[in-house]
Design an enzyme around this catalytic site. Sequence first.
Site, mmCIF file in Angstrom:
data_model
loop_
_atom_site.group_PDB
_atom_site.id
_atom_site.type_symbol
_atom_site.label_atom_id
_atom_site.label_comp_id
_atom_site.label_asym_id
_atom_site.label_seq_id
_atom_site.Cartn_x
_atom_site.Cartn_y
_atom_site.Cartn_z
ATOM 1 N N GLY A 11 4.976 5.023 13.617
ATOM 2 C CA GLY A 11 3.779 4.213 13.866
ATOM 3 C C GLY A 11 2.621 4.716 13.012
ATOM 4 O O GLY A 11 2.393 5.919 12.940
ATOM 5 N N VAL A 23 -3.013 15.446 0.225
ATOM 6 C CA VAL A 23 -1.755 15.949 -0.354
ATOM 7 C C VAL A 23 -1.777 15.758 -1.867
ATOM 8 O O VAL A 23 -1.511 16.689 -2.642
ATOM 9 C CB VAL A 23 -0.534 15.211 0.272
ATOM 10 C CG1 VAL A 23 0.745 15.492 -0.519
ATOM 11 C CG2 VAL A 23 -0.360 15.603 1.733
ATOM 12 N N ARG A 72 10.000 2.622 10.722
ATOM 13 C CA ARG A 72 10.922 3.452 11.501
ATOM 14 C C ARG A 72 12.299 3.100 10.941
ATOM 15 O O ARG A 72 12.791 2.012 11.194
ATOM 16 C CB ARG A 72 10.819 3.116 12.993
ATOM 17 C CG ARG A 72 9.454 3.490 13.582
ATOM 18 C CD ARG A 72 9.455 3.458 15.097
ATOM 19 N NE ARG A 72 8.196 3.986 15.611
ATOM 20 C CZ ARG A 72 7.186 3.222 16.037
ATOM 21 N NH1 ARG A 72 7.287 1.909 16.023
ATOM 22 N NH2 ARG A 72 6.086 3.772 16.494
ATOM 23 N N ASP A 103 7.150 12.683 16.096
ATOM 24 C CA ASP A 103 8.347 13.506 16.313
ATOM 25 C C ASP A 103 9.639 12.865 15.811
ATOM 26 O O ASP A 103 10.536 13.557 15.336
ATOM 27 C CB ASP A 103 8.458 13.979 17.769
ATOM 28 C CG ASP A 103 8.426 12.835 18.764
ATOM 29 O OD1 ASP A 103 8.282 11.672 18.342
ATOM 30 O OD2 ASP A 103 8.556 13.118 19.973
ATOM 31 N N GLY A 104 9.731 11.538 15.860
ATOM 32 C CA GLY A 104 10.920 10.858 15.329
ATOM 33 C C GLY A 104 11.048 11.123 13.839
ATOM 34 O O GLY A 104 12.143 11.414 13.326
ATOM 35 N N THR A 126 -0.028 10.609 14.477
ATOM 36 C CA THR A 126 0.314 9.636 15.527
ATOM 37 C C THR A 126 -0.863 9.533 16.488
ATOM 38 O O THR A 126 -1.507 10.550 16.778
ATOM 39 C CB THR A 126 1.579 10.034 16.321
ATOM 40 O OG1 THR A 126 1.635 9.252 17.538
ATOM 41 C CG2 THR A 126 1.597 11.494 16.731
ATOM 42 N N ASP A 128 -0.636 9.111 19.520
ATOM 43 C CA ASP A 128 -0.234 9.509 20.873
ATOM 44 C C ASP A 128 -0.632 10.947 21.253
ATOM 45 O O ASP A 128 -0.658 11.295 22.423
ATOM 46 C CB ASP A 128 1.285 9.375 21.040
ATOM 47 C CG ASP A 128 1.750 7.949 20.816
ATOM 48 O OD1 ASP A 128 0.938 7.024 20.984
ATOM 49 O OD2 ASP A 128 2.937 7.765 20.461
ATOM 50 N N ASP A 130 1.096 13.545 21.028
ATOM 51 C CA ASP A 130 2.180 14.127 21.823
ATOM 52 C C ASP A 130 2.994 15.162 21.052
ATOM 53 O O ASP A 130 4.175 15.352 21.312
ATOM 54 C CB ASP A 130 3.106 13.003 22.333
ATOM 55 C CG ASP A 130 3.684 12.185 21.188
ATOM 56 O OD1 ASP A 130 3.182 12.299 20.053
ATOM 57 O OD2 ASP A 130 4.629 11.423 21.432
ATOM 58 N N GLY A 171 0.286 5.238 24.030
ATOM 59 C CA GLY A 171 0.548 6.672 24.189
ATOM 60 C C GLY A 171 2.027 6.978 24.318
ATOM 61 O O GLY A 171 2.414 8.122 24.505
ATOM 62 N N ARG A 172 2.838 5.945 24.259
ATOM 63 C CA ARG A 172 4.288 6.068 24.466
ATOM 64 C C ARG A 172 4.567 6.800 25.769
ATOM 65 O O ARG A 172 4.165 6.310 26.812
ATOM 66 C CB ARG A 172 4.938 6.760 23.266
ATOM 67 C CG ARG A 172 6.415 6.475 23.154
ATOM 68 C CD ARG A 172 7.024 7.197 21.981
ATOM 69 N NE ARG A 172 6.660 6.567 20.721
ATOM 70 C CZ ARG A 172 7.258 5.511 20.201
ATOM 71 N NH1 ARG A 172 8.272 4.956 20.826
ATOM 72 N NH2 ARG A 172 6.868 4.993 19.061
ATOM 73 N N ALA A 187 -13.450 5.553 34.673
ATOM 74 C CA ALA A 187 -12.435 4.762 35.399
ATOM 75 C C ALA A 187 -12.333 5.230 36.849
ATOM 76 O O ALA A 187 -12.504 6.420 37.146
ATOM 77 C CB ALA A 187 -11.090 4.914 34.702
ATOM 78 N N SER A 216 -17.014 -3.190 41.496
ATOM 79 C CA SER A 216 -16.046 -3.464 40.429
ATOM 80 C C SER A 216 -15.424 -2.142 40.027
ATOM 81 O O SER A 216 -16.015 -1.079 40.272
ATOM 82 C CB SER A 216 -16.744 -4.078 39.216
ATOM 83 O OG SER A 216 -17.582 -3.119 38.615
ATOM 84 N N ARG A 247 -7.904 -8.580 37.150
ATOM 85 C CA ARG A 247 -7.484 -8.981 35.813
ATOM 86 C C ARG A 247 -6.749 -7.827 35.149
ATOM 87 O O ARG A 247 -6.983 -6.654 35.485
ATOM 88 C CB ARG A 247 -8.688 -9.350 34.932
ATOM 89 C CG ARG A 247 -9.429 -10.600 35.379
ATOM 90 C CD ARG A 247 -8.584 -11.852 35.133
ATOM 91 N NE ARG A 247 -9.318 -13.066 35.463
ATOM 92 C CZ ARG A 247 -9.436 -13.602 36.681
ATOM 93 N NH1 ARG A 247 -8.875 -12.998 37.720
ATOM 94 N NH2 ARG A 247 -10.099 -14.721 36.865
HETATM 95 O O1 F6P Z 1 3.632 6.043 18.559
HETATM 96 C C1 F6P Z 1 2.556 5.198 18.367
HETATM 97 C C2 F6P Z 1 2.686 3.946 19.191
HETATM 98 O O2 F6P Z 1 1.563 3.135 18.951
HETATM 99 C C3 F6P Z 1 2.862 4.169 20.686
HETATM 100 O O3 F6P Z 1 1.658 4.461 21.338
HETATM 101 C C4 F6P Z 1 3.504 2.876 21.108
HETATM 102 O O4 F6P Z 1 4.313 3.075 22.248
HETATM 103 C C5 F6P Z 1 4.351 2.505 19.919
HETATM 104 O O5 F6P Z 1 3.838 3.232 18.813
HETATM 105 C C6 F6P Z 1 4.387 1.051 19.587
HETATM 106 O O6 F6P Z 1 5.289 0.859 18.569
HETATM 107 P P1 F6P Z 1 5.384 -0.466 17.708
HETATM 108 O O7 F6P Z 1 4.221 -0.504 16.761
HETATM 109 O O8 F6P Z 1 6.676 -0.337 16.991
HETATM 110 O O9 F6P Z 1 5.333 -1.621 18.660
#
Ligand code: F6P
Length: 323
Positions: A11, A23, A72, A103-104, A126, A128, A130, A171-172, A187, A216, A247
Amino acid sequence: IKTVAVLTSGGDAPGMNAAIRAVVRTANSLGLECYGVREGYNGLIHGDFTKMGPRSVKNIINEGGTILKSARSSEFKTPEGRDKAFENCKKHNIDALVCIGGDGSFTGAKVFNEEYGLPVIGVPGTIDNDIFGTDNTIGYDTALNTAMEAIDKIRDTATSHNRVFFVEVMGRDAGFIALNSGIATGALDILIPEQKDSMEELFGTFRKAEKVGKSSSIVVVAEGEKLGNIYDLAKATKDEFPNFDIRVAVLGHIQRGGSPSCADRVLASKMGYGAVMGLVEGKSKVMVGVKSNRLIYTPIEEAIKKHNEIDKDLLKISEILAM
Ligand code: F6P
């Protein structure tokens, strides 16, 4: 090493361009040749290489997305795909590979290094956040601010109509964006995968909010939250509180775009520089990171396997501050 290749994979994230720029220009300053590879590992497989110099990365530090494009790659998961990729690296005399991604993408880099011995270094990009081995990943700060600004706007309309909003953020499997954007936007509740939540607890929070006279509210839900999908959560809440006007807003890919924040540009510049310096110093199969403002290198398998802890104190603080 004489020639490095750089690619962006997985992503996209705001700040990837700043990392590419760093780089390319660091490589140039050290007298190294540099190739950009398009569309992540697919470009390695299909030989989509472009020679890059300092001028090829002009005017991109402020651009979202990635000029190299990203993908990917399922083909890179096959031995045949990786074999083609290595042949193309040989053809272009590539001595080392910089892989900007999550990480992928690092798993791909690790396997590729183990099979063919080509030095690789990961740069965490990323939204996320993570990835272990760095305080922040490239793109996280920008995404967080995008989410915050969007939720602020939702708050305006939620307040005007006395509504309850369930807002889903990306955030996956991680709750960093949800937790921090939730705190920043006040929130009422924040639901993240790292924390066990129950509908009863959520309803309890709504009851308390009613009691203290809140008219609200916003509940920030991480997409990886395990309680259920956001529409089901909203429906269950409506069943419990028929008087609520509810909503749902799913922020989606707006969180991936936009001009990178200052923090992301600086981080990406530091990491892109650190990646090339690391390779020149003979480092390989590591990920460059920044912890407490210092460049550090973590074995790539650790970066993939371990996870940064979410700051659970923030959840407690948000509960206190929401009422
Ligand atoms: O890893 C980044 C991310 O945006 C995640 O937050 C989300 O789950 C995923 O990629 C969405 O992937 P795609 O763009 O393939 O729908």
